[in-house]
Design a protein around this motif. Structure first.
Motif, PDB file in Angstrom:
ATOM      1  N   LEU A 128       0.825  -1.200   0.000  1.00 42.24           N
ATOM      2  CA  LEU A 128       0.000   0.000   0.000  1.00 42.24           C
ATOM      3  C   LEU A 128       0.863   1.255   0.000  1.00 42.24           C
ATOM      4  CD1 LEU A 128      -2.786   1.299   0.091  1.00 42.24           C
ATOM      5  CD2 LEU A 128      -2.732   1.083   2.589  1.00 42.24           C
ATOM      6  N   ASP A 129       1.948   1.241   0.776  1.00 39.71           N
ATOM      7  CA  ASP A 129       2.843   2.406   0.811  1.00 39.71           C
ATOM      8  C   ASP A 129       3.378   2.723  -0.580  1.00 39.71           C
ATOM      9  OD1 ASP A 129       2.487   2.677   3.517  1.00 39.71           O
ATOM     10  OD2 ASP A 129       4.343   1.657   4.073  1.00 39.71           O
ATOM     11  N   TRP A 130       3.725   1.687  -1.335  1.00 37.05           N
ATOM     12  CA  TRP A 130       4.254   1.909  -2.691  1.00 37.05           C
ATOM     13  C   TRP A 130       3.183   2.543  -3.580  1.00 37.05           C
ATOM     14  CZ3 TRP A 130       3.096   0.457  -7.666  1.00 37.05           C
ATOM     15  CH2 TRP A 130       4.091   0.682  -8.634  1.00 37.05           C
ATOM     16  N   VAL A 131       1.960   2.034  -3.487  1.00 40.61           N
ATOM     17  CA  VAL A 131       0.884   2.585  -4.309  1.00 40.61           C
ATOM     18  C   VAL A 131       0.566   4.023  -3.888  1.00 40.61           C
ATOM     19  CG1 VAL A 131      -1.541   2.332  -4.968  1.00 40.61           C
ATOM     20  CG2 VAL A 131      -0.069   0.314  -4.826  1.00 40.61           C
ATOM     21  N   LEU A 132       0.561   4.280  -2.576  1.00 40.38           N
ATOM     22  CA  LEU A 132       0.318   5.647  -2.107  1.00 40.38           C
ATOM     23  C   LEU A 132       1.388   6.602  -2.613  1.00 40.38           C
ATOM     24  CD1 LEU A 132      -0.740   5.031   1.615  1.00 40.38           C
ATOM     25  CD2 LEU A 132      -2.224   5.535  -0.318  1.00 40.38           C
ATOM     26  N   SER A 133       2.630   6.182  -2.524  1.00 40.81           N
ATOM     27  CA  SER A 133       3.729   7.024  -2.996  1.00 40.81           C
ATOM     28  C   SER A 133       3.630   7.268  -4.493  1.00 40.81           C
ATOM     29  CB  SER A 133       5.071   6.370  -2.651  1.00 40.81           C
ATOM     30  OG  SER A 133       6.147   7.090  -3.198  1.00 40.81           O
ATOM     31  N   THR A 134       3.299   6.227  -5.241  1.00 43.08           N
ATOM     32  CA  THR A 134       3.231   6.325  -6.697  1.00 43.08           C
ATOM     33  C   THR A 134       2.076   7.226  -7.151  1.00 43.08           C
ATOM     34  OG1 THR A 134       4.194   4.119  -6.907  1.00 43.08           O
ATOM     35  CG2 THR A 134       3.063   4.987  -8.829  1.00 43.08           C
ATOM     36  N   THR A 135       0.971   7.174  -6.416  1.00 44.06           N
ATOM     37  CA  THR A 135      -0.207   7.957  -6.800  1.00 44.06           C
ATOM     38  C   THR A 135      -0.267   9.324  -6.119  1.00 44.06           C
ATOM     39  OG1 THR A 135      -1.506   6.887  -5.049  1.00 44.06           O
ATOM     40  CG2 THR A 135      -1.593   5.903  -7.256  1.00 44.06           C
ATOM     41  N   GLY A 136       0.635   9.563  -5.152  1.00 47.87           N
ATOM     42  CA  GLY A 136       0.630  10.841  -4.451  1.00 47.87           C
ATOM     43  C   GLY A 136      -0.466  10.981  -3.414  1.00 47.87           C
ATOM     44  N   VAL A 137      -0.979   9.863  -2.940  1.00 44.25           N
ATOM     45  CA  VAL A 137      -2.025   9.876  -1.919  1.00 44.25           C
ATOM     46  C   VAL A 137      -1.389   9.819  -0.528  1.00 44.25           C
ATOM     47  CG1 VAL A 137      -4.013   8.629  -0.971  1.00 44.25           C
ATOM     48  CG2 VAL A 137      -3.712   8.793  -3.445  1.00 44.25           C
ATOM     49  N   ARG A 138      -1.879  10.649   0.384  1.00 47.11           N
ATOM     50  CA  ARG A 138      -1.381  10.636   1.754  1.00 47.11           C
ATOM     51  C   ARG A 138      -2.084   9.544   2.572  1.00 47.11           C
ATOM     52  NH1 ARG A 138      -3.083  15.872   1.375  1.00 47.11           N
ATOM     53  NH2 ARG A 138      -4.543  15.442   3.104  1.00 47.11           N
ATOM     54  N   HIS A 139      -1.418   9.097   3.636  1.00 42.41           N
ATOM     55  CA  HIS A 139      -2.029   8.073   4.480  1.00 42.41           C
ATOM     56  C   HIS A 139      -3.352   8.549   5.074  1.00 42.41           C
ATOM     57  CE1 HIS A 139       1.973   6.158   4.287  1.00 42.41           C
ATOM     58  NE2 HIS A 139       1.335   5.051   4.615  1.00 42.41           N
ATOM     59  N   ASP A 140      -3.444   9.826   5.427  1.00 36.67           N
ATOM     60  CA  ASP A 140      -4.672  10.304   6.054  1.00 36.67           C
ATOM     61  C   ASP A 140      -5.822  10.465   5.063  1.00 36.67           C
ATOM     62  OD1 ASP A 140      -3.911  12.565   4.675  1.00 36.67           O
ATOM     63  OD2 ASP A 140      -3.535  13.790   6.449  1.00 36.67           O
ATOM     64  N   GLU A 141      -5.594  10.184   3.794  1.00 38.77           N
ATOM     65  CA  GLU A 141      -6.647  10.227   2.796  1.00 38.77           C
ATOM     66  C   GLU A 141      -7.240   8.843   2.506  1.00 38.77           C
ATOM     67  OE1 GLU A 141      -5.712  13.491  -0.463  1.00 38.77           O
ATOM     68  OE2 GLU A 141      -3.916  12.284  -0.103  1.00 38.77           O
ATOM     69  N   VAL A 142      -6.601   7.796   3.015  1.00 42.80           N
ATOM     70  CA  VAL A 142      -6.987   6.432   2.641  1.00 42.80           C
ATOM     71  C   VAL A 142      -8.422   6.118   3.040  1.00 42.80           C
ATOM     72  CG1 VAL A 142      -6.558   3.981   3.106  1.00 42.80           C
ATOM     73  CG2 VAL A 142      -4.644   5.513   2.581  1.00 42.80           C
ATOM     74  N   ASP A 143      -8.806   6.434   4.275  1.00 45.45           N
ATOM     75  CA  ASP A 143     -10.146   6.069   4.733  1.00 45.45           C
ATOM     76  C   ASP A 143     -11.225   6.692   3.863  1.00 45.45           C
ATOM     77  OD1 ASP A 143      -8.917   4.680   6.786  1.00 45.45           O
ATOM     78  OD2 ASP A 143     -10.419   5.283   8.250  1.00 45.45           O
ATOM     79  N   ALA A 144     -11.069   7.961   3.517  1.00 47.41           N
ATOM     80  CA  ALA A 144     -12.074   8.637   2.694  1.00 47.41           C
ATOM     81  C   ALA A 144     -12.149   8.019   1.299  1.00 47.41           C
ATOM     82  CB  ALA A 144     -11.756  10.130   2.593  1.00 47.41           C
ATOM     83  N   LEU A 145     -11.018   7.669   0.731  1.00 46.78           N
ATOM     84  CA  LEU A 145     -11.013   7.057  -0.596  1.00 46.78           C
ATOM     85  C   LEU A 145     -11.652   5.675  -0.567  1.00 46.78           C
ATOM     86  CD1 LEU A 145      -7.469   8.133  -1.851  1.00 46.78           C
ATOM     87  CD2 LEU A 145      -9.677   8.891  -2.757  1.00 46.78           C
ATOM     88  N   LEU A 146     -11.374   4.901   0.479  1.00 48.85           N
ATOM     89  CA  LEU A 146     -12.002   3.585   0.592  1.00 48.85           C
ATOM     90  C   LEU A 146     -13.514   3.720   0.741  1.00 48.85           C
ATOM     91  CD1 LEU A 146      -9.531   1.654   2.945  1.00 48.85           C
ATOM     92  CD2 LEU A 146      -9.826   1.369   0.486  1.00 48.85           C
ATOM     93  N   ALA A 147     -13.948   4.701   1.510  1.00 51.25           N
ATOM     94  CA  ALA A 147     -15.386   4.891   1.722  1.00 51.25           C
ATOM     95  C   ALA A 147     -16.095   5.336   0.443  1.00 51.25           C
ATOM     96  CB  ALA A 147     -15.611   5.923   2.821  1.00 51.25           C
ATOM     97  N   ALA A 148     -15.365   6.037  -0.430  1.00 49.51           N
ATOM     98  CA  ALA A 148     -15.980   6.584  -1.642  1.00 49.51           C
ATOM     99  C   ALA A 148     -15.921   5.631  -2.831  1.00 49.51           C
ATOM    100  CB  ALA A 148     -15.295   7.902  -2.009  1.00 49.51           C
ATOM    101  N   THR A 149     -15.250   4.499  -2.685  1.00 50.59           N
ATOM    102  CA  THR A 149     -15.045   3.568  -3.800  1.00 50.59           C
ATOM    103  C   THR A 149     -15.770   2.259  -3.492  1.00 50.59           C
ATOM    104  OG1 THR A 149     -12.863   4.543  -4.114  1.00 50.59           O
ATOM    105  CG2 THR A 149     -13.315   2.505  -5.287  1.00 50.59           C
ATOM    106  N   PRO A 150     -16.534   1.696  -4.426  1.00 50.33           N
ATOM    107  CA  PRO A 150     -17.331   0.504  -4.135  1.00 50.33           C
ATOM    108  C   PRO A 150     -16.482  -0.761  -4.080  1.00 50.33           C
ATOM    109  CG  PRO A 150     -17.553   1.076  -6.442  1.00 50.33           C
ATOM    110  CD  PRO A 150     -16.757   2.192  -5.808  1.00 50.33           C
TER     111      PRO A 150
END
Length: 474
Positions: A295-317
């Motif tokens: 997950l860290d690699w994907v976050l780094s590659t996409t420029g997503v911060r750790h504190d954004e993960v929960d919101a993105l998971l909630a918004a994606t089916p």
């Protein structure tokens, strides 16, 4: 006050607890990994300096007498030291992939399976057997100048106490220990071509070694116990002590452990049986190579911060809009619940409409499917505890409960350090209320509809994995 020290792969931590198990303070310091061309190494002096630093900071933050300390840390790899416990060369990490050709050779000629049938250990490139054999072939001078080939926590214990290097039955379980006799199997040493290096294997202390600290972060003379390593220490810290109960560690490594009194060496050679301080009780371990690191690699590659993960998971089916991830990101391939040194991650189903949320959810789902595969192979029949850095994401925990189709006993905090203290207390005869020390912080129940969806998606994951494994062979 009780102090637990956890020397992790990317982070060194020290935690203080009171006698009820309440966490009083935690100090942490990151340590670097050097990754190049399949080689993954660590600077031992940096690791030890981080241990001393976090202990000093903890002592300053929570002054007072220390009843005892327990030590745990990352397993596997090769940590070559001299008489004083000082490094002969950089430590080869458990994530190292340089010895994959040796593992391929042993898979082909039957050595791999023979070793598993004798020890219950399915070798992978980053475990001591292949690494020592590689060093013996390509870097013999390092072995010539070393006194011992240790595991991480053993090096730290020797430096903290000045006592001669030993290891414990848990670390020694991979790959040389006979789980029935709890001693080294010299036939395995011979099969790996290492008989002439037998002297490097540290004596096995059973029960775990104890000593008193020198002036290095803790008050001089503090009683300290060495071991077990981080996987069984987390099992202790999470209260996983009964046959059939399991633990999922969502950390850098994705580790699945299930307690057992049945030593079955007849199944598919994968994972390992970890010997514990209780003779006749093992942890059937399926430690997949990559957990949060994927997950860290994907976050780094996409420029997503750790504190954004929960919101993105909630918004994606569920199903991530068709995006799929096979999460085998380690340069040394995979080691559980199968061994494929050449297996690599795959990302499919991506199109111009795919979002960052799709990529994040697909990665978390892929890690969850890998965990389910490992837990099923390890024989989970009872309750399941979850710990590790991944527990800090409530949305990921809900996703995991759905993917696994079972309730999760979430145990937060420094679970490995907590288990190290409990092991030390048992060794020193200090009575602690283990039920209070291992109380879960939450129980996450699966959603029935999502669990049913993921049960079908898991079968699709297994099919895609079978195809990927077939492509991984030259």
């Amino acid at each position: 006050m009780y102090v637990g020290i956890d020397v992790g792969t990317s982070m060194v931590k020290a935690a203080a607890f009171d006698d009820t198990g309440r966490e009083l303070a935690v100090q942490a310091r990151p340590v670097d990994l050097t990754i190049r061309g399949g080689f993954v190494e660590q600077d031992m002096e940096e690791v030890y300096a981080a241990v001393v630093a976090v202990l000093s900071e903890l002592s300053a933050a929570v002054p007072g007498p220390v009843e005892l300390a327990g030590l745990t840390g990352q397993g596997d790899g090769v940590w070559l030291v001299d008489d004083e416990g000082r490094p002969v060369r950089a430590a080869a990490s458990w994530m190292d992939g340089r010895a994959h050709e040796l593992v391929d050779q042993w898979l082909a000629d039957g050595t791999f399976e023979t070793v598993f049938r004798r020890t219950g250990s399915a070798m992978f490139p980053g475990c001591p057997g292949p690494l020592l054999a590689w060093l013996d072939r390509y870097e013999p001078a390092s072995l010539d100048s070393a006194t011992a080939a240790l595991y991480c926590k053993d090096m730290v214990f020797q430096r903290l106490t000045g006592e001669r290097a030993t290891t414990d039955v848990s670390d020694a379980s991979m790959p040389f220990l006979d789980p029935r006799t709890r001693t080294y199997d010299n036939r395995v040493v011979e099969l790996l071509g290492l008989t002439h290096r037998r002297r490097l294997l540290a004596p096995v202390s059973d029960p775990v070694a104890t000593a008193r600290t020198r002036d290095a972060g803790l008050p001089p003379g503090t009683p300290i116990a060495n071991g077990p390593y981080d996987l069984p220490a987390c099992a202790l810290g999470a209260g996983v002590t009964a046959p059939g109960d399991g633990l999922l560690i969502v950390g850098t490594c994705l580790a699945s452990l299930v307690g057992t009194t049945d030593l079955d060496l007849t199944g598919e050679p994968a994972g390992l049986y970890i010997s514990t301080d209780r003779a006749g009780y093992w942890l059937r371990a399926m430690p997949a190579m990559v957990g949060t690191a994927a997950l860290d690699w994907v976050l780094s590659t996409t420029g997503v911060r750790h504190d954004e993960v929960d919101a993105l998971l909630a918004a994606t089916p569920p199903g991530a809009n068709g995006v799929r991830v096979l999460p085998y990101f380690a340069p040394s391939g995979e080691r559980a619940p199968f061994v494929e040194p050449r297996l690599r991650a795959e990302l499919t189903g991506v199109c111009l409409e795919s979002t960052r949320g799709d990529l994040i959810r697909a990665t978390c789902e892929g890690i969850g499917f890998a965990a389910r595969h490992c837990l099923e192979a390890a024989g989970l029949t009872g309750s399941l505890a979850v710990c590790g850095g991944g527990t800090r994401s409530p949305a990921w925990m809900r996703l995991l409960a759905d993917v696994l189709g079972r309730p999760l006993r979430v145990v937060e905090g420094e679970v490995g350090a907590r288990g190290a203290v409990l092991a030390a207390a048992a060794r020193y005869g200090v009575a602690l209320d283990t039920a209070a020390w291992t109380e879960p912080t939450a129980v996450v129940e699966p959603d029935a509809a999502r669990a049913a969806y993921y049960a079908k998606a898991y079968q699709d994951h297994l099919s895609r994995l079978t195809e990927a494994r077939s492509r991984s062979h030259p």
